[in-house]
Enzyme design. Structure first.
Site, PDB file in Angstrom:
ATOM      1  N   HIS A 226       4.825   0.163  -0.170  1.00  0.00           N
ATOM      2  CA  HIS A 226       5.607  -0.668   0.735  1.00  0.00           C
ATOM      3  C   HIS A 226       4.729  -1.763   1.324  1.00  0.00           C
ATOM      4  O   HIS A 226       3.496  -1.717   1.199  1.00  0.00           O
ATOM      5  CB  HIS A 226       6.251   0.189   1.837  1.00  0.00           C
ATOM      6  CG  HIS A 226       5.284   1.068   2.581  1.00  0.00           C
ATOM      7  ND1 HIS A 226       4.701   2.199   2.027  1.00  0.00           N
ATOM      8  CD2 HIS A 226       4.757   0.981   3.832  1.00  0.00           C
ATOM      9  CE1 HIS A 226       3.895   2.764   2.899  1.00  0.00           C
ATOM     10  NE2 HIS A 226       3.900   2.048   4.012  1.00  0.00           N
TER      11      HIS A 226
ATOM     12  N   ARG B  80       8.295  -8.905  15.272  1.00  0.00           N
ATOM     13  CA  ARG B  80       8.655  -7.555  14.816  1.00  0.00           C
ATOM     14  C   ARG B  80       7.701  -6.543  15.432  1.00  0.00           C
ATOM     15  O   ARG B  80       6.489  -6.794  15.500  1.00  0.00           O
ATOM     16  CB  ARG B  80       8.573  -7.486  13.279  1.00  0.00           C
ATOM     17  CG  ARG B  80       8.808  -6.095  12.705  1.00  0.00           C
ATOM     18  CD  ARG B  80       8.752  -6.091  11.169  1.00  0.00           C
ATOM     19  NE  ARG B  80       8.519  -4.756  10.666  1.00  0.00           N
ATOM     20  CZ  ARG B  80       9.477  -3.905  10.274  1.00  0.00           C
ATOM     21  NH1 ARG B  80      10.741  -4.279  10.291  1.00  0.00           N
ATOM     22  NH2 ARG B  80       9.176  -2.698   9.852  1.00  0.00           N
TER      23      ARG B  80
ATOM     24  N   ASP C 281       0.846   5.268   1.771  1.00  0.00           N
ATOM     25  CA  ASP C 281       0.204   5.966   2.884  1.00  0.00           C
ATOM     26  C   ASP C 281      -0.493   7.223   2.359  1.00  0.00           C
ATOM     27  O   ASP C 281       0.114   7.982   1.605  1.00  0.00           O
ATOM     28  CB  ASP C 281       1.240   6.347   3.955  1.00  0.00           C
ATOM     29  CG  ASP C 281       1.858   5.103   4.604  1.00  0.00           C
ATOM     30  OD1 ASP C 281       1.246   4.026   4.530  1.00  0.00           O
ATOM     31  OD2 ASP C 281       2.961   5.232   5.180  1.00  0.00           O
TER      32      ASP C 281
ATOM     33  N   HIS D 179       0.839  -1.200   0.000  1.00  0.00           N
ATOM     34  CA  HIS D 179       0.000   0.000   0.000  1.00  0.00           C
ATOM     35  C   HIS D 179       0.877   1.254   0.000  1.00  0.00           C
ATOM     36  O   HIS D 179       2.071   1.179   0.278  1.00  0.00           O
ATOM     37  CB  HIS D 179      -0.900   0.027   1.248  1.00  0.00           C
ATOM     38  CG  HIS D 179      -0.140   0.175   2.527  1.00  0.00           C
ATOM     39  ND1 HIS D 179       0.567  -0.852   3.106  1.00  0.00           N
ATOM     40  CD2 HIS D 179       0.065   1.256   3.332  1.00  0.00           C
ATOM     41  CE1 HIS D 179       1.153  -0.428   4.206  1.00  0.00           C
ATOM     42  NE2 HIS D 179       0.877   0.846   4.371  1.00  0.00           N
TER      43      HIS D 179
HETATM   44  C1  GA4 Z   1      -2.408   3.030   5.468  1.00  0.00           C
HETATM   45  C2  GA4 Z   1      -1.641   3.973   6.409  1.00  0.00           C
HETATM   46  C3  GA4 Z   1      -2.141   3.929   7.861  1.00  0.00           C
HETATM   47  O1  GA4 Z   1      -1.717   2.730   8.496  1.00  0.00           O
HETATM   48  C4  GA4 Z   1      -3.684   3.998   7.923  1.00  0.00           C
HETATM   49  C5  GA4 Z   1      -4.229   2.769   7.175  1.00  0.00           C
HETATM   50  C6  GA4 Z   1      -5.744   2.558   7.164  1.00  0.00           C
HETATM   51  C7  GA4 Z   1      -6.213   1.577   8.276  1.00  0.00           C
HETATM   52  O2  GA4 Z   1      -5.450   0.713   8.695  1.00  0.00           O
HETATM   53  O3  GA4 Z   1      -7.381   1.690   8.641  1.00  0.00           O
HETATM   54  C8  GA4 Z   1      -6.087   2.042   5.736  1.00  0.00           C
HETATM   55  C9  GA4 Z   1      -4.800   2.283   4.882  1.00  0.00           C
HETATM   56  C10 GA4 Z   1      -3.925   3.172   5.744  1.00  0.00           C
HETATM   57  C11 GA4 Z   1      -5.130   2.961   3.522  1.00  0.00           C
HETATM   58  C12 GA4 Z   1      -6.412   2.411   2.834  1.00  0.00           C
HETATM   59  C13 GA4 Z   1      -7.515   2.003   3.834  1.00  0.00           C
HETATM   60  C14 GA4 Z   1      -7.289   2.765   5.130  1.00  0.00           C
HETATM   61  C15 GA4 Z   1      -6.546   0.595   5.600  1.00  0.00           C
HETATM   62  C16 GA4 Z   1      -7.249   0.593   4.282  1.00  0.00           C
HETATM   63  C17 GA4 Z   1      -7.576  -0.499   3.613  1.00  0.00           C
HETATM   64  C18 GA4 Z   1      -4.178   4.149   9.356  1.00  0.00           C
HETATM   65  C19 GA4 Z   1      -4.160   5.086   6.997  1.00  0.00           C
HETATM   66  O4  GA4 Z   1      -4.375   6.249   7.275  1.00  0.00           O
HETATM   67  O5  GA4 Z   1      -4.335   4.570   5.725  1.00  0.00           O
END
Ligand code: GA4
Length: 330
Positions: free
Chosen positions: A259, A269, A204, A202
């Protein structure tokens, strides 16, 4: 974590991906020494070439890091019933194997917190919450320094053009602690080279992410040729990545790096990540002072609220920015 039977574990495995084993083409992770003024030039290049770099001499006190790690280990070591009392991670709380709201899974458990820890978190978790405050304040200040060095080097005025978004009272920033426990079941499944997905690929959505982990490997970044590069862990340093919003604000000059975390399951981890985001009402658009000549914006206009809403409705691996790209006639 609950033990998982072999067929169930199948859903956590990814096929072996294109290896990048030619030492001539494995690049080095850019290393930025924050105590050296000349690091500024390397910073910009690292954001353009990789969207990812490692930081040393970062100024975050070791005792803040250690205290938080100790509390996190204690928290994840407690019973599932106790951890679940923290509540579900929508929006903040404890999550186990399920990531987001759209069906993504990973061999991971985690705590998702508001970066301004709230006083209304359950009382028996104040151990973690108290130490998060010191840690996040310090890591956020490092992230702001980095964003200001980037603005300096790119001759952007004012130099706090990025950092002010994180410093804003209304900044929508998140803090996450991920625990990847060992997975003994995997060692029997592994001979065919498949890897266990701990946290699927994914990017961020925010502006900048600051990650610190213990010395267990697992983090991989995607290179331009589509191969995955393993990032050697280093508990003394921080790893920074460009988020989607910074990619937009620089009109695509900086790359939001894809990443993931994969691992063979022998060692635990622990990682802690600060995701620096803007206030919800902030308009995310290429900075006018950066645009050259007739340069067009690559993106439609949107606020962080709109992008966040859209991102949280996607699956983890989706290219979330595509929906906001402009179709430019050539
Ligand atoms: C990725 C980055 C952060 O961990 C996060 C994630 C969020 C979650 O875990 O709820 C998301 C992911 C993240 C992006 C797309 C959506 C939302 C899971 C998911 C499938 C907290 C964020 O802000 O976006």
């Amino acid at each position: 974590m609950v033990a998982v039977s072999k067929p169930l574990i199948e859903q956590f495995l990814v096929k072996p991906t294109k290896p990048n084993t030619n030492p001539l083409i494995i690049p080095d992770i850019p290393l930025i020494d924050l105590s050296k003024p000349e690091s500024k030039q390397h910073l910009v290049k690292a954001c353009q070439d990789f969207g990812f770099f490692k930081v040393v001499n970062h100024g975050v006190p070791t005792n803040f890091i250690n205290k938080l790690e100790t509390e996190a280990v204690k928290f994840f070591g407690s019973s599932l019933a106790k951890k679940e009392k923290f509540g579900s991670p929508h929006p903040f709380g404890y999550g186990n194997k399920s990531i987001g709201r759209n069906g993504d899974v990973g061999w991971v458990e985690y705590l998702l917190l508001n970066a301004k820890p709230e006083s209304d978190y359950p009382e028996n978790f104040q151990g973690v919450v108290n130490v998060v405050n010191d840690y996040v304040t310090s890591v956020k200040s490092m992230a702001c320094d980095i964003l200001e060095l980037l603005a300096d080097e790119m001759k952007l005025q004012p130099r706090n053009v990025f950092s002010k978004l994180l410093k804003d009272e209304q900044s929508d920033s998140v803090f996450r602690i991920n625990h990847y426990p060992p997975c003994p079941e995997l060692q029997e499944t592994e001979p065919n080279g498949r890897k266990l997905v701990r946290f699927g690929e994914h990017t961020d959505p925010q502006i900048i992410s600051v990650l610190r982990s213990n010395n267990t490997s697992g983090l991989e970044i995607s290179l331009r040729d589509g191969s995955w590069m393993s990032v050697p862990p280093d508990s003394e340093s921080f790893f920074i990545n460009v988020g989607d919003s910074l990619q937009v604000m620089t009109n695509g000059r900086f790359k939001s790096v894809k990443h993931r975390v994969v691992a063979n399951g022998t060692k635990s981890r622990l990682s802690m990540i600060y995701f620096g985001g803007p206030p919800l009402s902030e308009k995310i658009a290429p900075l006018p002072s950066l645009m050259q000549g007739e340069e067009d914006s690559l993106y439609k206009e949107f606020t962080w609220f709109e992008y966040k809403k859209s991102a949280f409705n996607t699956r983890l691996s989706e290219d979330r920015l595509v929906l906001f790209e402009k179709i430019i006639a050539s």
